[in-house]
Design a protein around this motif. Sequence first.
Motif, PDB file in Angstrom:
ATOM      1  N   GLY A 199       0.642  -1.182  -0.035  1.00 49.66           N
ATOM      2  CA  GLY A 199       0.008   0.207  -0.129  1.00 49.66           C
ATOM      3  C   GLY A 199       0.820   1.197   0.137  1.00 49.66           C
ATOM      4  N   GLU A 200       2.166   1.178   0.318  1.00 50.80           N
ATOM      5  CA  GLU A 200       2.899   2.294   0.326  1.00 50.80           C
ATOM      6  C   GLU A 200       3.276   2.743  -0.956  1.00 50.80           C
ATOM      7  N   ILE A 201       3.763   3.956  -1.037  1.00 49.27           N
ATOM      8  CA  ILE A 201       3.914   4.825  -2.377  1.00 49.27           C
ATOM      9  C   ILE A 201       5.613   4.916  -2.646  1.00 49.27           C
ATOM     10  N   PHE A 202       6.102   4.644  -3.655  1.00 48.73           N
ATOM     11  CA  PHE A 202       7.620   4.468  -3.944  1.00 48.73           C
ATOM     12  C   PHE A 202       7.954   5.194  -5.053  1.00 48.73           C
ATOM     13  N   ASP A 203       8.952   5.761  -5.182  1.00 52.79           N
ATOM     14  CA  ASP A 203       9.626   6.372  -6.543  1.00 52.79           C
ATOM     15  C   ASP A 203      10.443   5.241  -7.223  1.00 52.79           C
ATOM     16  N   ALA A 204       9.989   5.137  -8.398  1.00 54.01           N
ATOM     17  CA  ALA A 204      10.428   4.201  -9.387  1.00 54.01           C
ATOM     18  C   ALA A 204      10.783   4.750 -10.823  1.00 54.01           C
ATOM     19  N   TYR A 205      11.719   3.960 -11.666  1.00 55.63           N
ATOM     20  CA  TYR A 205      12.247   4.285 -12.710  1.00 55.63           C
ATOM     21  C   TYR A 205      11.467   3.153 -13.723  1.00 55.63           C
ATOM     22  N   VAL A 206      11.061   3.212 -14.631  1.00 57.00           N
ATOM     23  CA  VAL A 206      10.250   2.470 -15.591  1.00 57.00           C
ATOM     24  C   VAL A 206      11.403   1.903 -16.685  1.00 57.00           C
ATOM     25  N   ILE A 207      11.893   0.639 -16.558  1.00 57.01           N
ATOM     26  CA  ILE A 207      13.140   0.302 -17.037  1.00 57.01           C
ATOM     27  C   ILE A 207      12.569  -0.626 -18.236  1.00 57.01           C
ATOM     28  N   ASP A 208      11.369  -1.138 -18.384  1.00 55.72           N
ATOM     29  CA  ASP A 208      10.877  -1.914 -19.514  1.00 55.72           C
ATOM     30  C   ASP A 208       9.527  -1.895 -19.628  1.00 55.72           C
ATOM     31  N   VAL A 209       9.020  -1.905 -20.967  1.00 53.95           N
ATOM     32  CA  VAL A 209       7.663  -1.905 -21.151  1.00 53.95           C
ATOM     33  C   VAL A 209       7.531  -2.874 -22.267  1.00 53.95           C
ATOM     34  N   LYS A 210       6.175  -3.674 -21.990  1.00 54.79           N
ATOM     35  CA  LYS A 210       6.051  -4.920 -22.905  1.00 54.79           C
ATOM     36  C   LYS A 210       5.491  -4.272 -24.364  1.00 54.79           C
ATOM     37  N   GLU A 211       6.055  -4.569 -25.201  1.00 62.06           N
ATOM     38  CA  GLU A 211       5.431  -4.020 -26.640  1.00 62.06           C
ATOM     39  C   GLU A 211       4.064  -4.392 -26.760  1.00 62.06           C
ATOM     40  N   ARG A 212       3.481  -5.539 -26.580  1.00 61.41           N
ATOM     41  CA  ARG A 212       2.001  -5.672 -26.823  1.00 61.41           C
ATOM     42  C   ARG A 212       0.883  -5.488 -25.669  1.00 61.41           C
ATOM     43  N   GLU A 213       1.654  -5.230 -24.325  1.00 59.50           N
ATOM     44  CA  GLU A 213       1.121  -4.709 -23.348  1.00 59.50           C
ATOM     45  C   GLU A 213       1.598  -3.315 -22.788  1.00 59.50           C
ATOM     46  N   PRO A 214       1.429  -2.287 -23.203  1.00 58.40           N
ATOM     47  CA  PRO A 214       2.175  -1.092 -22.892  1.00 58.40           C
ATOM     48  C   PRO A 214       1.974  -0.663 -21.443  1.00 58.40           C
ATOM     49  N   ALA A 215       1.154  -0.976 -20.799  1.00 62.28           N
ATOM     50  CA  ALA A 215       0.858  -0.711 -19.331  1.00 62.28           C
ATOM     51  C   ALA A 215       1.339  -1.902 -18.538  1.00 62.28           C
ATOM     52  N   VAL A 216       2.143  -2.997 -18.817  1.00 58.22           N
ATOM     53  CA  VAL A 216       2.878  -3.805 -18.131  1.00 58.22           C
ATOM     54  C   VAL A 216       4.341  -3.739 -18.439  1.00 58.22           C
ATOM     55  N   GLY A 217       5.080  -3.732 -17.168  1.00 54.87           N
ATOM     56  CA  GLY A 217       6.616  -3.451 -17.516  1.00 54.87           C
ATOM     57  C   GLY A 217       7.198  -3.810 -16.132  1.00 54.87           C
TER      58      GLY A 217
ATOM     59  N   VAL B 120       4.735   4.748  -7.802  1.00 58.64           N
ATOM     60  CA  VAL B 120       4.015   3.308  -7.882  1.00 58.64           C
ATOM     61  C   VAL B 120       3.602   2.960  -6.497  1.00 58.64           C
ATOM     62  N   ARG B 121       2.530   2.280  -6.554  1.00 57.46           N
ATOM     63  CA  ARG B 121       2.002   1.712  -5.291  1.00 57.46           C
ATOM     64  C   ARG B 121       2.521   0.203  -5.047  1.00 57.46           C
ATOM     65  N   LEU B 122       2.848  -0.209  -3.994  1.00 56.64           N
ATOM     66  CA  LEU B 122       3.224  -1.691  -3.755  1.00 56.64           C
ATOM     67  C   LEU B 122       1.607  -2.354  -3.441  1.00 56.64           C
ATOM     68  N   ALA B 123       1.385  -3.055  -4.728  1.00 62.37           N
ATOM     69  CA  ALA B 123       0.269  -4.064  -4.538  1.00 62.37           C
ATOM     70  C   ALA B 123       0.132  -5.383  -3.800  1.00 62.37           C
ATOM     71  N   GLU B 124       1.322  -6.003  -3.972  1.00 63.90           N
ATOM     72  CA  GLU B 124       1.338  -7.442  -3.488  1.00 63.90           C
ATOM     73  C   GLU B 124       2.968  -7.560  -3.172  1.00 63.90           C
ATOM     74  N   ALA B 125       3.327  -8.295  -1.956  1.00 63.25           N
ATOM     75  CA  ALA B 125       4.392  -8.693  -1.657  1.00 63.25           C
ATOM     76  C   ALA B 125       4.299  -9.706  -0.720  1.00 63.25           C
ATOM     77  N   ASP B 126       4.381 -11.128  -1.217  1.00 60.58           N
ATOM     78  CA  ASP B 126       3.993 -12.386  -0.425  1.00 60.58           C
ATOM     79  C   ASP B 126       5.135 -13.401  -0.679  1.00 60.58           C
TER      80      ASP B 126
END
Length: 480
Positions: free
Chosen positions: A417-435, A463-469
């Motif tokens: 649930g926490e918010i972090f600063d992050a760099y986007v280092i890769d984006v999927k070509e066919r799913e540009p909202a996933v990376g 970015v928000r941490l959605a899952e960490a298990d």
Amino acid sequence: MPRRHIHVTGAAEAPLRAALRALRTELAIPEDFPPAVLAEAEAAAKAPRLPAYDATDLPFFTVDPPTSTDLDQAMHLARRSDGGYRVHYAIADAAAFVTPGSALDAEAHRRVLTLYFPDGKVPLHPAVLSEGAASLLPGESRPALLWRIDLDADGRRVATDVRRALVRSRAKLDYAGVQQQIDTGTAEEPVALLRDIGRLRERLEAERGGISLNVPEQEIVEQDHTYSLAYRAPLPADAWNAQISLLTGMAAADLMTAAGTGILRTLPTAPDGAVARLRRSAQALGVDWPHHVSYADVVRAADPTDPRHAAFLQECTTLLRGAGYTVFTDGHIPTPAVHAAVADEYTHCTAPLRRLADRYAGELCVAAVAGDEPPEWVRAALPTLPDEMAAGSRRANTVERESVDIVEAALLRERVGEIFDAYVIDVKEREPAVGTVHLDDPAVVARIEGGAARLPLGEWLRVRLAEADPGRAKVLFAPA
């Protein structure tokens, strides 16, 4: 090569330990040795096949992490009268203990590699050998394959010899201690020459276009029921020590290609797409990479003590994917035969206590120098050895990748649930909202998905941490 060198210190709590145990079960990791294998190992430890040549007068030393006991290599370095150098490099003789066709041999072929988990290792050979009778421990006489490699004043190889010999290490040194001795000028000449020879070999590596990745070790430390992440940046002594191993692997490859039978460690040149992705990672991490500068030069300039450079070096390991083993016989040398990162022909031969192929490469080199045909048991194993090593490497890579995911999930599990600063280092070509994103702090690389818009490649993102298990070995972020 692992994406990260990672281990856990401290009394890590139950969820992490349980997740790592579950990973071992899921991957069917053979932790316990069968009784017949242990019995053979005990017998071999008491009665190894000893060589006739005695080189115990050479004061060898080892350089390893402080807690290591499976010591494959020991060295003695000296100046030659013509201004060059002589490298004596003793490699543990696994074949002195492992009989071809035995239960011990079959188990080694089943395991292929020593596997490294964050909380311990699963060895290739029973500890009575790998950490005892076959290990080049100080003060103990051990059978070894003794390499003698002569270098000129520029560090170029001018002569190579390898034979079986009895050796004795005088001292077990660690990287920090060696670095301190060299930096303070208190190192005896055989140790001080590690810097001189290492630097010469690094210069030659740069000339031929090779590159060594000095990837920091990532350490998860448990304190007060929480985790923190830290890096141990490699010291110059780490790299100098690695150059001695690389030198020997290149010499071994030359011996085998000249003899016409061998096994090489090969790596094709990285495809343009992989290099382009790495350039995006560099941009995202703030690593300066001008277009006219080569990948090798950027890596050499990287500072592993800088967290952003450390993250970049870890991403660089993706260019090493595709490495494999190539067998050749009857003089039919494969094309290409080089290892792209080494920028020369190369083989693995310096870690037979931890890697199956090295035992075979060592035997081939001893036979080549002696002018003998390779032993039949070696020739018989060569056709299937690349596939065995490939399967073992895939399992090792899975262990490393899943272990990193588990540990990073354990690190972050209280921060969902926490918010972090992050760099986007890769984006999927066919799913540009996933990376993939790389957090600024802590230095974690993880998947991101769940947004409606295209991810901004190479840019900052909240970015928000959605899952960490750690039980599911998954860390997942979403756009904040």
